[in-house]
Motif scaffolding. Sequence first.
Motif, PDB file in Angstrom:
ATOM      1  N   ARG A  86       0.849  -1.215   0.000  1.00 42.06           N
ATOM      2  CA  ARG A  86       0.000   0.000   0.000  1.00 42.06           C
ATOM      3  C   ARG A  86       0.873   1.249   0.000  1.00 42.06           C
ATOM      4  O   ARG A  86       0.636   2.193  -0.734  1.00 42.06           O
ATOM      5  N   GLN A  90       1.292   4.002  -2.947  1.00 41.24           N
ATOM      6  CA  GLN A  90       0.916   5.356  -2.529  1.00 41.24           C
ATOM      7  C   GLN A  90       2.003   6.374  -2.883  1.00 41.24           C
ATOM      8  O   GLN A  90       1.719   7.495  -3.273  1.00 41.24           O
ATOM      9  N   GLN A 252       3.294   0.265   6.298  1.00 42.80           N
ATOM     10  CA  GLN A 252       2.879   1.129   5.188  1.00 42.80           C
ATOM     11  C   GLN A 252       3.816   2.336   5.074  1.00 42.80           C
ATOM     12  O   GLN A 252       4.218   2.727   3.971  1.00 42.80           O
TER      13      GLN A 252
END
Length: 592
Positions: A86, A90, A252
């Motif tokens: 993720r 991103q 993340q």
Amino acid sequence: MPGEPAAEAAQPATDPEGAGGPGRLRSAAWFAARGRPGMIYRSWLRAEGFTPEVFDGRPVIGIANSWSELTPCNAHLRGVAEAVKRGVWQAGGFPLEFPTMSLGETLMRPTAMLFRNLMAMEVEETLRANPLDGVVLLSGCDKTTPAMLMAAASADLPAIMVTGGPMLNGKFRGADVGSGTHVWRFEAELAAGRMTQEECVAAESGMARSCGHCMTMGTASTMACLAETLGMQLPGSAAWPAADSRRLLTAQQAGQRIVSLARDGIRPSQILTRTAFENAIRVNAAIGGSTNAVIHLLAIAGRAGVPLRLDDFDELARPVPTLVNLMPSGRYLMEDFCYAGGVPAVMRELGDLLDTGHVGVAGRPLAAEIAGARCWNDDVIRGRADPLLPPGSGTAVLRGNLCPDGAVIKQSAASPQLLRHRGRALVFDSIEEYHAAAASADLPADETTVLIVRNAGPRGYPGMPEIGNFVLPRTLLERGVTDMVRISDARMSGTGYGTVVLHVAPEAAAGGPLAVARSGDPVALDVPARSLVLDIGGDELARRLAAWAPRPAGQHRGYARLYVEHVLQADRGADLDFLVGSSGCDVPRDNH
Ligand code: FES
């Protein structure tokens, strides 16, 4: 046509020269070329269903995942990898997860340590061989963290580590129980007849309540904290429990951050400096860290080309008090450590004992990272004015004629009254021989005896297993003896405790003086003086060493043979001699 994708929106960034040039991302050497060379790389990868934008020149980020059901401490890492992905997407990167070798401390025989260097070699070569611009290293169990750091140091590819986090605190019958630490305690209770087998079985699940690595300050927790101290994982991330949502949050964030590191070309060689290792040695003393950290840091430093000596561990740690009150040295567990503030709170308390100018993967000097750190429980993380143990109580490095190249003892896990001790040796040539004798009712030993087990070093076992804190003889346990001086060329689990001298170098199998010690010899241990002596006189020792002949070599093949022929002694990190140093991550030759 129904089902046919729209015209592809992006074309791959192309490189007229067909290879990465100065300032270019490494992956361009695979994906940016026009014609057949680039098409081969792009087309096959698109079999996984990626759109062409992934080849537009964005950093390709590997996620090296040591997930395995054979490594219970790492069994949750697939979920952690998803969180990393993720973050990579991103931040505009292209994540590609891949499996690595995995080392399950509890299941692997003869010992997971035998395979640390193999895993390091496998990860290093995988990084170098593939079109990666950076990597996120997912580790957890004891050996997986140092193996991956060794690999990253040798490949010198932008890298960031995410350790899997500790298990939730163990609980049994209303009390905290620590993974590993209580195994030794329960074993001694069982041997002494104070606990039944049924009670031990009932304790098992209470000791492993969630995913994650051992939640004592064992080797896994120690190496996670030191990976953070070295600057290879994000500040504050080592202690989040595996089951805490902030473990995924940190993963993340690591995914986001590695994209920047890859774009900026920030490599482990810029982070794994002598300063980083000095800070790590001091933090290891403050957290009451595992003796295994000595071997692992020496090996990682060897890969990074940083001169680090065994004696540095003693000299640098001497001014440092033990602040962290965790098992096996203290009473709490990693969940408590996390809620008390974790590594940043420890480093803030250490203050001037650290070099706070060091910059890690987060990109800011350590001083800025820890400026806002707070301690929320000063019994778990003590202040320097009220430490758990005074300065100089960490891992001591011993010298003497029984360990010319050194040995170590974890003072915080030892019995204070045994740190100066003189006794007669009772010598065993293998741990199996000891176990058989220790169960006997007529073992010629009392609490003053110095128990020696040899041929358990890197070459001798092979693999240097964690047997150094071997259980005391049954008859002495039954009499209520709780500790004795034990000496070996083996290691000890970071969760273990006792007055145990470890890592004796050279090991017996390499012809160290340990090989010629005999039962009945006087042994003098003086930890405050950093001395370990076989008190038989220099002439007698020289006579015995001259007459010593190695035991017949075991029948090894494959990797074990390579290991036995090339492993370095404990004082040099037990790496393979030909793996020391870095090869870098230049783009390998193209075979298409
Ligand atoms: Fe994996 Fe303890 S067994 S960390």
